[in-house]
Design a protein around this motif. Structure first.
Motif, PDB file in Angstrom:
ATOM      1  N   ILE A   3      89.666  23.308  28.106  1.00 49.81           N
ATOM      2  CA  ILE A   3      89.505  22.132  28.961  1.00 49.81           C
ATOM      3  C   ILE A   3      90.831  21.798  29.656  1.00 49.81           C
ATOM      4  O   ILE A   3      90.835  21.194  30.722  1.00 49.81           O
ATOM      5  N   LYS A   4      91.944  22.237  29.060  1.00 52.41           N
ATOM      6  CA  LYS A   4      93.261  21.968  29.656  1.00 52.41           C
ATOM      7  C   LYS A   4      93.378  22.565  31.059  1.00 52.41           C
ATOM      8  O   LYS A   4      94.049  21.993  31.915  1.00 52.41           O
ATOM      9  N   LEU A   5      92.721  23.680  31.296  1.00 54.24           N
ATOM     10  CA  LEU A   5      92.740  24.283  32.627  1.00 54.24           C
ATOM     11  C   LEU A   5      92.107  23.337  33.642  1.00 54.24           C
ATOM     12  O   LEU A   5      92.682  23.074  34.705  1.00 54.24           O
ATOM     13  N   ARG A  10      92.464  19.372  37.938  1.00 55.24           N
ATOM     14  CA  ARG A  10      92.143  17.994  38.330  1.00 55.24           C
ATOM     15  C   ARG A  10      93.406  17.213  38.664  1.00 55.24           C
ATOM     16  O   ARG A  10      93.489  16.561  39.708  1.00 55.24           O
ATOM     17  N   ASP A  11      94.396  17.287  37.790  1.00 53.34           N
ATOM     18  CA  ASP A  11      95.637  16.543  38.011  1.00 53.34           C
ATOM     19  C   ASP A  11      96.339  16.983  39.292  1.00 53.34           C
ATOM     20  O   ASP A  11      96.859  16.147  40.044  1.00 53.34           O
ATOM     21  N   GLU A  12      96.352  18.287  39.549  1.00 53.25           N
ATOM     22  CA  GLU A  12      96.961  18.802  40.790  1.00 53.25           C
ATOM     23  C   GLU A  12      96.233  18.261  42.017  1.00 53.25           C
ATOM     24  O   GLU A  12      96.858  17.850  42.992  1.00 53.25           O
ATOM     25  N   LEU A  13      94.910  18.299  41.983  1.00 47.66           N
ATOM     26  CA  LEU A  13      94.139  17.859  43.147  1.00 47.66           C
ATOM     27  C   LEU A  13      94.216  16.351  43.336  1.00 47.66           C
ATOM     28  O   LEU A  13      94.267  15.871  44.470  1.00 47.66           O
ATOM     29  N   GLY A  46      84.649  24.235  25.944  1.00 43.58           N
ATOM     30  CA  GLY A  46      85.368  24.479  27.186  1.00 43.58           C
ATOM     31  C   GLY A  46      84.405  24.572  28.349  1.00 43.58           C
ATOM     32  O   GLY A  46      83.181  24.540  28.167  1.00 43.58           O
ATOM     33  N   PRO A  47      84.938  24.704  29.540  1.00 43.80           N
ATOM     34  CA  PRO A  47      84.087  24.805  30.729  1.00 43.80           C
ATOM     35  C   PRO A  47      83.320  26.123  30.754  1.00 43.80           C
ATOM     36  O   PRO A  47      83.778  27.126  30.212  1.00 43.80           O
ATOM     37  N   CYS A  88      91.757  29.930  37.735  1.00 43.77           N
ATOM     38  CA  CYS A  88      90.323  30.029  37.446  1.00 43.77           C
ATOM     39  C   CYS A  88      89.902  31.484  37.301  1.00 43.77           C
ATOM     40  O   CYS A  88      89.190  31.842  36.348  1.00 43.77           O
ATOM     41  N   ASP A  89      90.317  32.315  38.227  1.00 40.83           N
ATOM     42  CA  ASP A  89      89.945  33.733  38.196  1.00 40.83           C
ATOM     43  C   ASP A  89      90.441  34.405  36.917  1.00 40.83           C
ATOM     44  O   ASP A  89      89.727  35.218  36.321  1.00 40.83           O
ATOM     45  N   THR A  90      91.630  34.058  36.484  1.00 40.22           N
ATOM     46  CA  THR A  90      92.191  34.636  35.267  1.00 40.22           C
ATOM     47  C   THR A  90      91.386  34.211  34.042  1.00 40.22           C
ATOM     48  O   THR A  90      91.096  35.024  33.164  1.00 40.22           O
ATOM     49  N   ALA A  91      90.999  32.941  33.986  1.00 39.06           N
ATOM     50  CA  ALA A  91      90.193  32.452  32.863  1.00 39.06           C
ATOM     51  C   ALA A  91      88.826  33.137  32.843  1.00 39.06           C
ATOM     52  O   ALA A  91      88.330  33.518  31.774  1.00 39.06           O
TER      53      ALA A  91
END
Length: 108
Positions: A3-5, A10-13, A46-47, A88-91
């Protein structure tokens, strides 16, 4: 997947003004209900890969739309969006590899 990802994206956006708050981020960038992150936290999960794919696609879409611009602020957005998409792609790739490397699938 953590979820940290999602919280980092979210924080960046939010800090850059691309999302106003968590509910808007969940709806607009993840295609989920406004309480999606809260629900993940409550369930200790997690997502989903689908959620990460939706987010990655949208990040890439907007990066591509701005990519040809000569404006410095647009170039900065492209870098930020590309960096978040890569996360995202890496996850997604890590999850996919974990699935196909699972011992019961390696025999196929």
């Amino acid at each position: 997947m953590s979820i940290k990802l999602l919280e980092h994206i979210r924080d960046e956006l939010i800090s850059s003004g691309a999302a106003a708050n968590t509910p808007e981020f969940c709806r607009a960038w993840l295609g989920r209900s406004e309480g999606y992150i809260r629900t993940l936290r409550n369930h200790g999960t997690g997502p989903s890969v689908e959620t990460l794919a939706i987010c990655a696609h949208k990040l890439g879409y907007y990066a591509d739309r701005l990519r040809g611009s000569e404006r410095a602020d647009h170039r900065a957005w492209v870098e930020r969006l590309d960096r978040l998409k890569l996360l995202c792609d890496t996850a997604i790739a890590r999850h996919a590899e974990a699935v196909w490397r699972a011992p019961d699938r390696m025999s196929a």
